[in-house]
Design a protein around this motif. Structure first.
Motif, PDB file in Angstrom:
ATOM      1  N   GLY A 278       0.826  -1.203   0.000  1.00  0.00           N
ATOM      2  CA  GLY A 278       0.000   0.000   0.000  1.00  0.00           C
ATOM      3  C   GLY A 278       0.862   1.256   0.000  1.00  0.00           C
ATOM      4  O   GLY A 278       2.090   1.199   0.123  1.00  0.00           O
ATOM      5  N   PRO A 279       0.249   2.425  -0.139  1.00  0.00           N
ATOM      6  CA  PRO A 279       1.010   3.674  -0.157  1.00  0.00           C
ATOM      7  C   PRO A 279       1.530   4.029   1.229  1.00  0.00           C
ATOM      8  O   PRO A 279       0.931   3.651   2.246  1.00  0.00           O
ATOM      9  CB  PRO A 279      -0.025   4.701  -0.630  1.00  0.00           C
ATOM     10  CG  PRO A 279      -1.333   4.146  -0.147  1.00  0.00           C
ATOM     11  CD  PRO A 279      -1.208   2.656  -0.278  1.00  0.00           C
ATOM     12  N   ARG A 280       2.627   4.748   1.268  1.00  0.00           N
ATOM     13  CA  ARG A 280       3.169   5.175   2.555  1.00  0.00           C
ATOM     14  C   ARG A 280       2.301   6.271   3.165  1.00  0.00           C
ATOM     15  O   ARG A 280       2.196   6.379   4.385  1.00  0.00           O
ATOM     16  CB  ARG A 280       4.605   5.676   2.375  1.00  0.00           C
ATOM     17  CG  ARG A 280       5.347   5.816   3.687  1.00  0.00           C
ATOM     18  CD  ARG A 280       6.799   6.140   3.514  1.00  0.00           C
ATOM     19  NE  ARG A 280       7.485   6.133   4.788  1.00  0.00           N
ATOM     20  CZ  ARG A 280       8.696   6.632   4.986  1.00  0.00           C
ATOM     21  NH1 ARG A 280       9.360   7.173   3.979  1.00  0.00           N
ATOM     22  NH2 ARG A 280       9.252   6.588   6.181  1.00  0.00           N
ATOM     23  N   ALA A 281       1.716   7.092   2.337  1.00  0.00           N
ATOM     24  CA  ALA A 281       0.843   8.173   2.812  1.00  0.00           C
ATOM     25  C   ALA A 281      -0.196   8.450   1.747  1.00  0.00           C
ATOM     26  O   ALA A 281      -0.048   8.048   0.590  1.00  0.00           O
ATOM     27  CB  ALA A 281       1.654   9.434   3.109  1.00  0.00           C
ATOM     28  N   GLU A 282      -1.252   9.128   2.126  1.00  0.00           N
ATOM     29  CA  GLU A 282      -2.293   9.490   1.176  1.00  0.00           C
ATOM     30  C   GLU A 282      -1.735  10.421   0.109  1.00  0.00           C
ATOM     31  O   GLU A 282      -0.745  11.137   0.329  1.00  0.00           O
ATOM     32  CB  GLU A 282      -3.447  10.166   1.917  1.00  0.00           C
ATOM     33  CG  GLU A 282      -4.182   9.227   2.854  1.00  0.00           C
ATOM     34  CD  GLU A 282      -5.155   9.943   3.782  1.00  0.00           C
ATOM     35  OE1 GLU A 282      -6.011   9.276   4.353  1.00  0.00           O
ATOM     36  OE2 GLU A 282      -5.037  11.182   3.932  1.00  0.00           O
ATOM     37  N   GLU A 283      -2.377  10.414  -1.043  1.00  0.00           N
ATOM     38  CA  GLU A 283      -1.905  11.207  -2.166  1.00  0.00           C
ATOM     39  C   GLU A 283      -1.831  12.684  -1.790  1.00  0.00           C
ATOM     40  O   GLU A 283      -2.742  13.236  -1.178  1.00  0.00           O
ATOM     41  CB  GLU A 283      -2.834  11.028  -3.358  1.00  0.00           C
ATOM     42  CG  GLU A 283      -2.306  11.619  -4.650  1.00  0.00           C
ATOM     43  CD  GLU A 283      -3.134  11.227  -5.846  1.00  0.00           C
ATOM     44  OE1 GLU A 283      -2.631  11.368  -6.979  1.00  0.00           O
ATOM     45  OE2 GLU A 283      -4.281  10.772  -5.667  1.00  0.00           O
ATOM     46  N   GLY A 284      -0.709  13.326  -2.148  1.00  0.00           N
ATOM     47  CA  GLY A 284      -0.542  14.743  -1.886  1.00  0.00           C
ATOM     48  C   GLY A 284      -0.039  15.086  -0.503  1.00  0.00           C
ATOM     49  O   GLY A 284       0.126  16.269  -0.175  1.00  0.00           O
ATOM     50  N   ARG A 285       0.230  14.089   0.335  1.00  0.00           N
ATOM     51  CA  ARG A 285       0.670  14.352   1.706  1.00  0.00           C
ATOM     52  C   ARG A 285       2.191  14.459   1.839  1.00  0.00           C
ATOM     53  O   ARG A 285       2.692  15.280   2.595  1.00  0.00           O
ATOM     54  CB  ARG A 285       0.171  13.245   2.629  1.00  0.00           C
ATOM     55  CG  ARG A 285      -1.298  13.325   2.956  1.00  0.00           C
ATOM     56  CD  ARG A 285      -1.585  14.489   3.889  1.00  0.00           C
ATOM     57  NE  ARG A 285      -2.933  14.449   4.426  1.00  0.00           N
ATOM     58  CZ  ARG A 285      -3.404  15.321   5.301  1.00  0.00           C
ATOM     59  NH1 ARG A 285      -2.630  16.290   5.730  1.00  0.00           N
ATOM     60  NH2 ARG A 285      -4.630  15.234   5.730  1.00  0.00           N
ATOM     61  N   LEU A 286       2.913  13.618   1.140  1.00  0.00           N
ATOM     62  CA  LEU A 286       4.372  13.633   1.243  1.00  0.00           C
ATOM     63  C   LEU A 286       4.952  14.787   0.440  1.00  0.00           C
ATOM     64  O   LEU A 286       4.709  14.901  -0.757  1.00  0.00           O
ATOM     65  CB  LEU A 286       4.962  12.324   0.730  1.00  0.00           C
ATOM     66  CG  LEU A 286       5.051  11.146   1.695  1.00  0.00           C
ATOM     67  CD1 LEU A 286       5.526   9.913   0.950  1.00  0.00           C
ATOM     68  CD2 LEU A 286       5.983  11.450   2.851  1.00  0.00           C
ATOM     69  N   ALA A 287       5.708  15.646   1.088  1.00  0.00           N
ATOM     70  CA  ALA A 287       6.404  16.713   0.369  1.00  0.00           C
ATOM     71  C   ALA A 287       7.629  16.125  -0.325  1.00  0.00           C
ATOM     72  O   ALA A 287       8.121  15.063   0.063  1.00  0.00           O
ATOM     73  CB  ALA A 287       6.825  17.806   1.334  1.00  0.00           C
ATOM     74  N   PRO A 288       8.141  16.775  -1.383  1.00  0.00           N
ATOM     75  CA  PRO A 288       9.344  16.279  -2.043  1.00  0.00           C
ATOM     76  C   PRO A 288      10.493  16.120  -1.061  1.00  0.00           C
ATOM     77  O   PRO A 288      10.606  16.871  -0.082  1.00  0.00           O
ATOM     78  CB  PRO A 288       9.641  17.367  -3.088  1.00  0.00           C
ATOM     79  CG  PRO A 288       8.325  18.028  -3.335  1.00  0.00           C
ATOM     80  CD  PRO A 288       7.610  18.003  -2.014  1.00  0.00           C
ATOM     81  N   TRP A 289      11.344  15.137  -1.324  1.00  0.00           N
ATOM     82  CA  TRP A 289      12.474  14.895  -0.428  1.00  0.00           C
ATOM     83  C   TRP A 289      13.384  16.112  -0.387  1.00  0.00           C
ATOM     84  O   TRP A 289      13.673  16.729  -1.407  1.00  0.00           O
ATOM     85  CB  TRP A 289      13.250  13.664  -0.874  1.00  0.00           C
ATOM     86  CG  TRP A 289      14.450  13.410  -0.008  1.00  0.00           C
ATOM     87  CD1 TRP A 289      15.743  13.664  -0.289  1.00  0.00           C
ATOM     88  CD2 TRP A 289      14.434  12.877   1.317  1.00  0.00           C
ATOM     89  NE1 TRP A 289      16.553  13.329   0.772  1.00  0.00           N
ATOM     90  CE2 TRP A 289      15.775  12.837   1.781  1.00  0.00           C
ATOM     91  CE3 TRP A 289      13.412  12.432   2.171  1.00  0.00           C
ATOM     92  CZ2 TRP A 289      16.117  12.357   3.046  1.00  0.00           C
ATOM     93  CZ3 TRP A 289      13.763  11.957   3.429  1.00  0.00           C
ATOM     94  CH2 TRP A 289      15.106  11.926   3.852  1.00  0.00           C
ATOM     95  N   ARG A 290      13.851  16.442   0.806  1.00  0.00           N
ATOM     96  CA  ARG A 290      14.716  17.602   1.003  1.00  0.00           C
ATOM     97  C   ARG A 290      15.950  17.169   1.773  1.00  0.00           C
ATOM     98  O   ARG A 290      15.851  16.511   2.808  1.00  0.00           O
ATOM     99  CB  ARG A 290      13.945  18.684   1.775  1.00  0.00           C
ATOM    100  CG  ARG A 290      14.719  19.949   2.085  1.00  0.00           C
ATOM    101  CD  ARG A 290      13.802  20.997   2.713  1.00  0.00           C
ATOM    102  NE  ARG A 290      13.103  20.483   3.878  1.00  0.00           N
ATOM    103  CZ  ARG A 290      13.594  20.479   5.114  1.00  0.00           C
ATOM    104  NH1 ARG A 290      14.809  20.958   5.342  1.00  0.00           N
ATOM    105  NH2 ARG A 290      12.887  19.996   6.123  1.00  0.00           N
ATOM    106  N   ALA A 291      17.121  17.506   1.252  1.00  0.00           N
ATOM    107  CA  ALA A 291      18.369  17.164   1.930  1.00  0.00           C
ATOM    108  C   ALA A 291      18.438  17.835   3.292  1.00  0.00           C
ATOM    109  O   ALA A 291      17.845  18.899   3.515  1.00  0.00           O
ATOM    110  CB  ALA A 291      19.564  17.573   1.073  1.00  0.00           C
ATOM    111  N   PHE A 292      19.197  17.239   4.211  1.00  0.00           N
ATOM    112  CA  PHE A 292      19.210  17.740   5.589  1.00  0.00           C
ATOM    113  C   PHE A 292      19.760  19.165   5.676  1.00  0.00           C
ATOM    114  O   PHE A 292      19.416  19.924   6.572  1.00  0.00           O
ATOM    115  CB  PHE A 292      20.040  16.802   6.477  1.00  0.00           C
ATOM    116  CG  PHE A 292      21.533  16.937   6.295  1.00  0.00           C
ATOM    117  CD1 PHE A 292      22.289  17.774   7.100  1.00  0.00           C
ATOM    118  CD2 PHE A 292      22.183  16.226   5.296  1.00  0.00           C
ATOM    119  CE1 PHE A 292      23.658  17.886   6.923  1.00  0.00           C
ATOM    120  CE2 PHE A 292      23.551  16.344   5.115  1.00  0.00           C
ATOM    121  CZ  PHE A 292      24.303  17.170   5.930  1.00  0.00           C
TER     122      PHE A 292
END
Length: 404
Positions: A278-292
């Motif tokens: 299944g998906p890790r989160a609902e659609e549109g919830r995860l923001a693009p990955w950002r370096a630390f």
């Protein structure tokens, strides 16, 4: 004759599954009673399938080298309900894939079984051995034609909490009911020309109404991310749920979706691994990955709450706030908080998006997550409605999420 498949997830590679056209062949002492299938033939066919979980008709025919009618032996096992054929072209040929068919009712099979066909050990264990229970629930999935909608209201097995999916062409509606059969039969859902109706319940009637509300949102989220159908209703609220209960309900949903994928109704364009995970989160919830060491875009805001807890969010627009990873999240939500707050905490804990802080006094967000407003981000973070947008205070733009 073929089993009906919904047009709700139309796809060129969608499979149809053969249904027995004759009376089932008798089985005695675990062996098919048929002239073309000796005990050795049956064991050899099933061993070939069990090597990888499936085998083609061609593979079986090679394994039965010298047999007078290997295709007839395969058909005998299909008719006996032991083997299932995935017929993609509408014709059984050398490329047709075969898998084991699980018994419809455990009472019909005197031999105890476990997932994967592994028999449980029943004796000879040390006294301090334990057998953990994975889940007490097992999905009961029923696929009915749209024309049979009213009949579902009279089906006794559906007068229990559950989730339903109404399919109309490339559109779908996901709902729930405390008596799901009656809800489907008497509801006025905003979807017309229904092709197929899918109901999902617990075979042991172990779902509460709150469980069904949670399962409704899980199924809605899985369909939304799969993008095979257009959902005509928005994201359901869910219900307050503990992370442990969410895990059980998500497992129930995974098994139900796996069945629907195998039968060619929904999730046909996903890999089996993705269907189950299944998906890790609902659609549109995860923001693009950002370096630390990468500063977030927009105005960074800070929220202080509880005993030294801090959350950071980035305001990109009034309708887009990104709660930054490393932010603290209160462990519990108050009773007046919306169901969505509790649901998201349980879902994201299950997905590893929320982890317990080292001191155990809060959760910590592991990914940047998107909210529709400042109040929604705050509501989730502090677990109550008591504070509005005014709790967020601007900070220097070069400040990033709190270090952990």
């Amino acid at each position: 004759m073929t089993c009906p498949s919904s047009s709700g997830a139309a796809a060129s590679n969608k499979s149809q599954f053969s249904c027995p056209t004759t009376s089932p062949i008798a089985i005695a002492s675990g062996l098919v009673q048929h002239d073309l299938v000796s005990p050795t033939d049956q064991v050899l066919i099933l061993a070939t399938i069990d090597e990888t979980g499936s085998a083609s008709v061609g593979d079986i025919m090679v394994a039965l080298d010298g047999h007078a009618d290997p295709a007839g032996a395969i058909q005998a096992l299909i008719s006996a309900g032991i083997v299932e054929a995935d017929i993609r072209s509408g014709v059984l040929d050398q490329h047709t894939m075969l898998t084991r068919m699980a018994p419809n009712d455990p009472d019909d099979d005197p031999t105890p079984s476990a997932p994967g066909g592994v028999l449980p050990i029943t004796g000879g264990l040390p006294d301090d051995s334990v057998s953990p229970c994975v889940t007490t629930m097992h999905p009961s999935v029923v696929v009915s034609p749209g024309s049979g909608r009213r009949a579902l209201g009279r089906a006794e097995v559906l007068q229990r909490p559950g989730v339903y999916i109404l399919l109309s062409g490339a559109q779908a509606y996901v709902g729930m009911g405390s008596e799901v059969g009656r809800r489907v039969a008497t509801g006025t859902q905003p979807i017309a020309d229904i092709d197929a109706i899918i109901t999902i319940t617990d075979a042991h009637d172990g779902l509460s109404e709150a469980d069904a509300l949670v399962l409704e949102r899980i199924i809605h989220g899985r369909l939304s991310v799969a993008r095979e159908v257009t959902l005509v209703n928005g994201t359901p609220d869910g219900a307050p749920v503990a992370p442990e209960r969410f895990e059980e309900l998500n497992l129930l949903a995974a098994m139900a979706c796996h069945v629907l994928a195998r039968k060619g109704h929904l999730f046909v364009n996903l890999s089996p691994r993705m269907v189950l995970a299944g998906p890790r989160a609902e659609e549109g919830r995860l923001a693009p990955w950002r370096a630390f060491n990468e500063a977030p875009e927009g105005e960074v805001m800070e929220l202080a709450f509880g005993k030294g807890h801090i959350a950071l969010a980035c305001r990109r627009a009034d309708d887009e706030w990104v709660l930054l990873r490393g932010s603290d999240v209160r462990l519990d939500s108050v009773a007046s908080a919306t169901a969505s707050v509790s649901y998201l905490r349980a879902a994201w804990h299950n997905a590893g998006i929320l982890e317990l802080a080292h001191d155990g006094t809060s959760y910590v967000l592991t990914r940047d997550m998107v909210f529709s407003s400042a109040s929604a981000a705050m509501h989730f973070t502090v677990g109550s409605k008591g504070r509005g947008r005014g709790g967020w205070q601007p900070v220097d733009t070069d400040l990033t999420a709190p270090a952990r």
